[in-house]
Design a protein around this motif. Structure first.
Motif, PDB file in Angstrom:
ATOM      1  N   ASP A  35       0.832  -1.203   0.000  1.00  0.00           N
ATOM      2  CA  ASP A  35       0.000   0.000   0.000  1.00  0.00           C
ATOM      3  C   ASP A  35       0.868   1.256   0.000  1.00  0.00           C
ATOM      4  OD1 ASP A  35      -2.371  -1.545   0.182  1.00  0.00           O
ATOM      5  OD2 ASP A  35      -2.099  -1.702   2.363  1.00  0.00           O
ATOM      6  N   GLN A  36       1.939   1.215   0.760  1.00  0.00           N
ATOM      7  CA  GLN A  36       2.850   2.358   0.798  1.00  0.00           C
ATOM      8  C   GLN A  36       3.503   2.577  -0.567  1.00  0.00           C
ATOM      9  OE1 GLN A  36       5.299   0.879   4.018  1.00  0.00           O
ATOM     10  NE2 GLN A  36       4.418   2.410   5.431  1.00  0.00           N
ATOM     11  N   MET A  37       3.951   1.496  -1.184  1.00  0.00           N
ATOM     12  CA  MET A  37       4.585   1.603  -2.495  1.00  0.00           C
ATOM     13  C   MET A  37       3.595   2.083  -3.549  1.00  0.00           C
ATOM     14  SD  MET A  37       7.571   1.008  -1.636  1.00  0.00           S
ATOM     15  CE  MET A  37       8.437   1.016  -3.175  1.00  0.00           C
ATOM     16  N   ALA A  38       2.341   1.655  -3.428  1.00  0.00           N
ATOM     17  CA  ALA A  38       1.315   2.100  -4.371  1.00  0.00           C
ATOM     18  C   ALA A  38       1.097   3.609  -4.266  1.00  0.00           C
ATOM     19  CB  ALA A  38       0.011   1.351  -4.123  1.00  0.00           C
ATOM     20  N   MET A  39       1.109   4.151  -3.054  1.00  0.00           N
ATOM     21  CA  MET A  39       0.954   5.600  -2.879  1.00  0.00           C
ATOM     22  C   MET A  39       2.118   6.353  -3.520  1.00  0.00           C
ATOM     23  SD  MET A  39      -1.750   6.674  -1.737  1.00  0.00           S
ATOM     24  CE  MET A  39      -2.004   8.046  -0.674  1.00  0.00           C
ATOM     25  N   ILE A  40       3.315   5.859  -3.322  1.00  0.00           N
ATOM     26  CA  ILE A  40       4.487   6.495  -3.933  1.00  0.00           C
ATOM     27  C   ILE A  40       4.390   6.394  -5.452  1.00  0.00           C
ATOM     28  CG2 ILE A  40       7.002   6.364  -4.158  1.00  0.00           C
ATOM     29  CD1 ILE A  40       7.008   5.368  -1.201  1.00  0.00           C
ATOM     30  N   GLY A  41       3.952   5.229  -5.942  1.00  0.00           N
ATOM     31  CA  GLY A  41       3.766   5.046  -7.387  1.00  0.00           C
ATOM     32  C   GLY A  41       2.739   6.007  -7.960  1.00  0.00           C
ATOM     33  N   LEU A  42       1.656   6.248  -7.219  1.00  0.00           N
ATOM     34  CA  LEU A  42       0.659   7.228  -7.681  1.00  0.00           C
ATOM     35  C   LEU A  42       1.257   8.625  -7.768  1.00  0.00           C
ATOM     36  CD1 LEU A  42      -2.574   6.127  -5.781  1.00  0.00           C
ATOM     37  CD2 LEU A  42      -2.150   6.058  -8.246  1.00  0.00           C
ATOM     38  N   GLY A  43       2.119   8.959  -6.829  1.00  0.00           N
ATOM     39  CA  GLY A  43       2.799  10.255  -6.878  1.00  0.00           C
ATOM     40  C   GLY A  43       3.686  10.383  -8.100  1.00  0.00           C
ATOM     41  N   VAL A  44       4.420   9.316  -8.417  1.00  0.00           N
ATOM     42  CA  VAL A  44       5.291   9.323  -9.595  1.00  0.00           C
ATOM     43  C   VAL A  44       4.451   9.424 -10.871  1.00  0.00           C
ATOM     44  CG1 VAL A  44       6.913   7.923 -10.941  1.00  0.00           C
ATOM     45  CG2 VAL A  44       7.186   8.123  -8.460  1.00  0.00           C
ATOM     46  N   LEU A  45       3.347   8.678 -10.953  1.00  0.00           N
ATOM     47  CA  LEU A  45       2.476   8.758 -12.140  1.00  0.00           C
ATOM     48  C   LEU A  45       1.870  10.154 -12.286  1.00  0.00           C
ATOM     49  CD1 LEU A  45       0.605   5.328 -12.113  1.00  0.00           C
ATOM     50  CD2 LEU A  45       2.343   6.123 -13.717  1.00  0.00           C
ATOM     51  N   GLY A  46       1.447  10.736 -11.180  1.00  0.00           N
ATOM     52  CA  GLY A  46       0.919  12.099 -11.227  1.00  0.00           C
ATOM     53  C   GLY A  46       1.971  13.093 -11.701  1.00  0.00           C
ATOM     54  N   ALA A  47       3.206  12.923 -11.233  1.00  0.00           N
ATOM     55  CA  ALA A  47       4.304  13.802 -11.647  1.00  0.00           C
ATOM     56  C   ALA A  47       4.579  13.661 -13.140  1.00  0.00           C
ATOM     57  CB  ALA A  47       5.558  13.481 -10.841  1.00  0.00           C
ATOM     58  N   LEU A  48       4.555  12.432 -13.645  1.00  0.00           N
ATOM     59  CA  LEU A  48       4.758  12.217 -15.081  1.00  0.00           C
ATOM     60  C   LEU A  48       3.641  12.861 -15.899  1.00  0.00           C
ATOM     61  CD1 LEU A  48       6.040   8.529 -15.107  1.00  0.00           C
ATOM     62  CD2 LEU A  48       7.363  10.623 -15.517  1.00  0.00           C
ATOM     63  N   GLY A  49       2.416  12.782 -15.399  1.00  0.00           N
ATOM     64  CA  GLY A  49       1.297  13.442 -16.079  1.00  0.00           C
ATOM     65  C   GLY A  49       1.470  14.945 -16.127  1.00  0.00           C
ATOM     66  N   VAL A  50       1.936  15.535 -15.043  1.00  0.00           N
ATOM     67  CA  VAL A  50       2.172  16.982 -15.006  1.00  0.00           C
ATOM     68  C   VAL A  50       3.298  17.355 -15.970  1.00  0.00           C
ATOM     69  CG1 VAL A  50       3.050  18.837 -13.535  1.00  0.00           C
ATOM     70  CG2 VAL A  50       1.256  17.350 -12.692  1.00  0.00           C
ATOM     71  N   LEU A  51       4.333  16.527 -16.046  1.00  0.00           N
ATOM     72  CA  LEU A  51       5.465  16.829 -16.919  1.00  0.00           C
ATOM     73  C   LEU A  51       5.117  16.755 -18.400  1.00  0.00           C
ATOM     74  CD1 LEU A  51       8.448  15.191 -15.025  1.00  0.00           C
ATOM     75  CD2 LEU A  51       7.854  17.619 -15.208  1.00  0.00           C
ATOM     76  N   LEU A  52       4.004  16.125 -18.753  1.00  0.00           N
ATOM     77  CA  LEU A  52       3.561  16.145 -20.152  1.00  0.00           C
ATOM     78  C   LEU A  52       3.312  17.574 -20.634  1.00  0.00           C
ATOM     79  CD1 LEU A  52       1.058  13.163 -20.492  1.00  0.00           C
ATOM     80  CD2 LEU A  52       3.239  13.450 -21.660  1.00  0.00           C
ATOM     81  N   PHE A  53       2.971  18.456 -19.710  1.00  0.00           N
ATOM     82  CA  PHE A  53       2.684  19.838 -20.094  1.00  0.00           C
ATOM     83  C   PHE A  53       3.943  20.644 -20.381  1.00  0.00           C
ATOM     84  CE2 PHE A  53      -1.176  18.454 -18.045  1.00  0.00           C
ATOM     85  CZ  PHE A  53      -2.127  18.900 -18.951  1.00  0.00           C
ATOM     86  N   THR A  54       5.120  20.045 -20.207  1.00  0.00           N
ATOM     87  CA  THR A  54       6.362  20.707 -20.612  1.00  0.00           C
ATOM     88  C   THR A  54       6.737  20.354 -22.043  1.00  0.00           C
ATOM     89  OG1 THR A  54       7.799  18.909 -19.831  1.00  0.00           O
ATOM     90  CG2 THR A  54       7.241  20.642 -18.240  1.00  0.00           C
ATOM     91  N   ARG A  55       5.986  19.495 -22.683  1.00  0.00           N
ATOM     92  CA  ARG A  55       6.298  18.982 -24.009  1.00  0.00           C
ATOM     93  C   ARG A  55       6.004  19.945 -25.164  1.00  0.00           C
ATOM     94  NH1 ARG A  55       3.876  15.303 -27.876  1.00  0.00           N
ATOM     95  NH2 ARG A  55       5.501  13.952 -28.691  1.00  0.00           N
TER      96      ARG A  55
END
Length: 143
Positions: A35-55
């Motif tokens: 569960d802890q790793m899943a929360m961290i993974g969600l943070g990383v996925l959210g960060a990758l989604g935000v970084l799409l706007f730098t493209r």
């Protein structure tokens, strides 16, 4: 802005994930290492989604214009471009093509104000410089 937000997402979700330990006091719910790793993974996925706007990018040269948006990219020769438009009230500039299609250029947004206007002016100058000129009128030669 996007890089800061992406970093903040990873940090916040990592803090939340690492704070999820043991029983919650709400029934029999307990958090496991997964569960802890899943929360961290969600943070990383959210960060990758935000970084799409730098493209988004727009690059132009004598051959044409290359537009890279959040999703998708276009390589358009100047011969296919009818006009470079940035209408009042529009959120971003567009390329109007001869086949009645439009290509939005998310890199040239109204919120960028003068910087976007300068970019559109530069594109218009390149566009007009690379348009086929009309044939000069033939002058009659004296006999």
């Amino acid at each position: 802005m996007c890089w800061s937000l992406a970093a903040a997402l990873v940090v916040v979700f990592t803090l939340i994930g690492t704070s999820l330990t043991g029983p919650t006091g709400m029934g029999n719910a307990t958090f496991q290492r997964g569960d802890q790793m899943a929360m961290i993974g969600l943070g990383v996925l959210g960060a990758l989604g935000v970084l799409l706007f730098t493209r988004p990018r727009v690059e132009a040269d004598a051959q044409g214009v290359r537009v890279q948006n959040v999703i998708g990219s276009y390589d358009v020769p100047w011969e296919e471009v009818r006009a470079v438009r940035f209408n009042r009230g529009s959120a971003w500039a567009t390329l109007e093509l001869h086949d009645e299609e439009q290509v939005t250029m998310l890199a040239l947004q109204a919120v960028d104000k003068e910087r976007a206007v300068a970019g559109v002016r530069a594109l218009r100058a390149l566009h007009s410089a690379h348009q086929p000129s009309s044939a000069p009128a033939r002058q009659s030669e004296p006999a």
